[in-house]
Design a protein around this motif. Structure first.
Motif, mmCIF file in Angstrom:
data_model
loop_
_atom_site.group_PDB
_atom_site.id
_atom_site.type_symbol
_atom_site.label_atom_id
_atom_site.label_comp_id
_atom_site.label_asym_id
_atom_site.label_seq_id
_atom_site.Cartn_x
_atom_site.Cartn_y
_atom_site.Cartn_z
ATOM 1 N N LYS A 55 0.807 -1.195 0.064
ATOM 2 C CA LYS A 55 0.224 -0.068 0.087
ATOM 3 C C LYS A 55 0.962 1.184 -0.022
ATOM 4 O O LYS A 55 0.262 2.518 -0.074
ATOM 5 C CB LYS A 55 -0.878 0.183 1.208
ATOM 6 N N VAL A 56 2.166 1.078 0.379
ATOM 7 C CA VAL A 56 2.825 2.369 0.308
ATOM 8 C C VAL A 56 3.635 2.228 -1.014
ATOM 9 O O VAL A 56 4.293 1.619 -1.408
ATOM 10 C CB VAL A 56 4.137 2.192 1.438
ATOM 11 N N ARG A 57 3.607 3.721 -1.773
ATOM 12 C CA ARG A 57 3.924 3.903 -2.812
ATOM 13 C C ARG A 57 5.584 4.095 -2.922
ATOM 14 O O ARG A 57 6.203 4.042 -4.041
ATOM 15 C CB ARG A 57 3.029 4.884 -3.728
ATOM 16 N N GLY A 58 5.913 4.846 -2.050
ATOM 17 C CA GLY A 58 7.252 5.246 -1.636
ATOM 18 C C GLY A 58 7.413 5.808 -0.186
ATOM 19 O O GLY A 58 6.447 6.131 0.355
ATOM 20 N N SER A 59 8.800 5.647 0.191
ATOM 21 C CA SER A 59 9.025 5.964 1.715
ATOM 22 C C SER A 59 10.248 6.687 1.618
ATOM 23 O O SER A 59 11.228 6.224 1.123
ATOM 24 C CB SER A 59 9.031 4.758 2.635
ATOM 25 N N GLY A 60 10.388 7.926 2.300
ATOM 26 C CA GLY A 60 11.666 8.890 2.225
ATOM 27 C C GLY A 60 11.971 8.742 3.839
ATOM 28 O O GLY A 60 11.034 8.906 4.479
ATOM 29 N N ILE A 61 13.262 8.559 3.997
ATOM 30 C CA ILE A 61 13.715 8.641 5.272
ATOM 31 C C ILE A 61 14.624 9.590 5.584
ATOM 32 O O ILE A 61 15.700 9.771 4.612
ATOM 33 C CB ILE A 61 14.348 7.224 5.825
ATOM 34 N N VAL A 62 14.637 10.587 6.429
ATOM 35 C CA VAL A 62 15.734 11.945 6.260
ATOM 36 C C VAL A 62 16.497 11.487 7.508
ATOM 37 O O VAL A 62 15.677 11.584 8.775
ATOM 38 C CB VAL A 62 14.898 13.181 6.282
ATOM 39 N N LYS A 87 9.913 -5.365 -0.977
ATOM 40 C CA LYS A 87 9.709 -5.065 -2.508
ATOM 41 C C LYS A 87 9.872 -3.705 -2.765
ATOM 42 O O LYS A 87 10.431 -3.478 -3.940
ATOM 43 C CB LYS A 87 8.337 -5.374 -2.615
ATOM 44 N N MET A 88 9.751 -2.646 -1.874
ATOM 45 C CA MET A 88 10.121 -1.378 -1.942
ATOM 46 C C MET A 88 11.084 -0.783 -0.892
ATOM 47 O O MET A 88 10.366 -0.831 0.292
ATOM 48 C CB MET A 88 8.766 -0.631 -2.060
ATOM 49 N N ALA A 89 12.171 -0.654 -1.278
ATOM 50 C CA ALA A 89 13.158 -0.063 -0.500
ATOM 51 C C ALA A 89 13.151 1.388 -0.251
ATOM 52 O O ALA A 89 12.901 2.130 -1.246
ATOM 53 C CB ALA A 89 14.524 -0.334 -0.946
ATOM 54 N N PRO A 90 12.943 1.947 1.124
ATOM 55 C CA PRO A 90 12.722 3.193 1.321
ATOM 56 C C PRO A 90 14.223 3.892 0.777
ATOM 57 O O PRO A 90 15.158 3.502 0.486
ATOM 58 C CB PRO A 90 13.070 3.570 2.793
ATOM 59 N N MET A 91 14.068 5.348 0.446
ATOM 60 C CA MET A 91 15.287 6.048 -0.006
ATOM 61 C C MET A 91 15.530 7.093 1.135
ATOM 62 O O MET A 91 14.688 7.536 1.932
ATOM 63 C CB MET A 91 14.891 7.079 -1.298
ATOM 64 N N VAL A 92 16.967 7.254 1.211
ATOM 65 C CA VAL A 92 17.442 7.748 2.479
ATOM 66 C C VAL A 92 18.308 9.341 1.909
ATOM 67 O O VAL A 92 18.885 9.137 0.914
ATOM 68 C CB VAL A 92 18.519 7.081 3.176
ATOM 69 N N ASP A 107 4.772 7.574 -8.867
ATOM 70 C CA ASP A 107 3.577 7.520 -9.706
ATOM 71 C C ASP A 107 2.160 7.455 -8.652
ATOM 72 O O ASP A 107 2.508 6.807 -7.514
ATOM 73 C CB ASP A 107 3.597 6.013 -10.251
ATOM 74 N N GLY A 108 1.251 7.889 -9.025
ATOM 75 C CA GLY A 108 0.132 8.035 -8.062
ATOM 76 C C GLY A 108 0.055 9.241 -7.165
ATOM 77 O O GLY A 108 -0.974 9.412 -6.347
ATOM 78 N N ASP A 109 1.085 10.092 -7.106
ATOM 79 C CA ASP A 109 0.930 11.405 -6.227
ATOM 80 C C ASP A 109 0.085 12.344 -6.900
ATOM 81 O O ASP A 109 0.143 12.720 -8.007
ATOM 82 C CB ASP A 109 2.513 11.905 -6.267
ATOM 83 N N ASP A 110 -1.156 12.635 -6.302
ATOM 84 C CA ASP A 110 -2.129 13.413 -6.649
ATOM 85 C C ASP A 110 -1.903 14.904 -6.282
ATOM 86 O O ASP A 110 -2.666 15.650 -6.664
ATOM 87 C CB ASP A 110 -3.429 12.878 -6.151
ATOM 88 N N GLY A 111 -0.643 15.093 -5.688
ATOM 89 C CA GLY A 111 -0.526 16.498 -5.536
ATOM 90 C C GLY A 111 -1.135 17.071 -4.355
ATOM 91 O O GLY A 111 -1.131 18.364 -3.990
ATOM 92 N N SER A 112 -2.071 16.348 -3.551
ATOM 93 C CA SER A 112 -2.769 16.846 -2.682
ATOM 94 C C SER A 112 -1.909 17.476 -1.562
ATOM 95 O O SER A 112 -2.661 18.154 -0.535
ATOM 96 C CB SER A 112 -3.789 15.817 -2.109
ATOM 97 N N TRP A 113 -0.744 17.154 -1.268
ATOM 98 C CA TRP A 113 -0.056 17.574 0.197
ATOM 99 C C TRP A 113 1.035 18.471 -0.614
ATOM 100 O O TRP A 113 1.932 18.794 0.291
ATOM 101 C CB TRP A 113 0.627 16.431 0.798
ATOM 102 N N ARG A 114 1.040 19.045 -1.725
ATOM 103 C CA ARG A 114 2.133 19.752 -2.098
ATOM 104 C C ARG A 114 2.190 21.154 -1.770
ATOM 105 O O ARG A 114 2.978 21.789 -1.721
ATOM 106 C CB ARG A 114 2.086 20.082 -3.735
ATOM 107 N N GLU A 115 0.955 21.530 -0.972
ATOM 108 C CA GLU A 115 1.178 22.937 -0.328
ATOM 109 C C GLU A 115 2.157 22.877 0.913
ATOM 110 O O GLU A 115 2.345 23.997 1.350
ATOM 111 C CB GLU A 115 -0.469 23.337 -0.023
ATOM 112 N N LEU A 116 2.180 21.818 1.415
ATOM 113 C CA LEU A 116 3.125 21.593 2.676
ATOM 114 C C LEU A 116 4.847 21.874 2.019
ATOM 115 O O LEU A 116 5.028 21.345 1.147
ATOM 116 C CB LEU A 116 3.244 20.132 3.003
ATOM 117 N N SER A 117 5.437 22.852 2.990
ATOM 118 C CA SER A 117 6.534 23.011 2.706
ATOM 119 C C SER A 117 7.482 22.171 3.629
ATOM 120 O O SER A 117 7.024 21.562 4.692
ATOM 121 C CB SER A 117 6.879 24.486 2.908
ATOM 122 N N PRO A 118 8.790 22.001 3.335
ATOM 123 C CA PRO A 118 9.607 21.405 4.443
ATOM 124 C C PRO A 118 9.572 21.999 5.464
ATOM 125 O O PRO A 118 9.717 21.163 6.516
ATOM 126 C CB PRO A 118 11.101 21.557 3.667
#
Length: 129
Positions: A55-62, A87-92, A107-118
């Protein structure tokens, strides 16, 4: 990460999955002194990763700290995920903005959270910790 953190993460991901078919995740690690989590916490974290991986399209670890310690943590995590059976390795990443840019390309990012800034994400993390 604690047992309570694992429980909260599971509740949050289940809640999001009632609204969205797939989700992206962003985790922030700010190690002040690197401590190994308890065995049960590590086992539960792995079980959650496996349970949600379809169910996770991608995972970023900072890893937000700087210096040789942060480089070592990022290198360890990258190697660990490359050798992991997931199956899906997070990116660091070294910064929230790098991670967010990458997550927006999935893929599949609908942009609904693009208004969030870092800065918004860092503020949320600071309030939660």
């Amino acid at each position: 990460m604690s047992r309570a953190d694992n429980d909260a993460l599971e509740r949050a991901q289940n809640a999001l999955l009632t609204k969205f078919p797939r989700i992206s995740t962003l985790s922030i690690i700010a190690p002040s002194g690197v401590e190994r989590p308890e065995e049960k916490v590590r086992e539960r974290s792995l079980a959650l990763n496996l349970a949600f991986e379809e169910k996770v399209r991608g995972s970023g670890i900072v890893v937000t700290t700087r210096g040789i310690g942060a480089v070592m943590v990022r290198t360890f995590l990258t190697a660990f995920f490359l050798l992991n059976k997931a199956k899906m390795a997070p990116m660091v990443f070294a910064s929230i903005s790098e991670s967010m840019k990458w997550l927006h390309t999935l893929d599949g990012d609908d942009g609904s959270w693009r208004e969030l800034s870092p800065t918004d994400v860092q503020g949320f993390n600071d309030a939660a910790t």
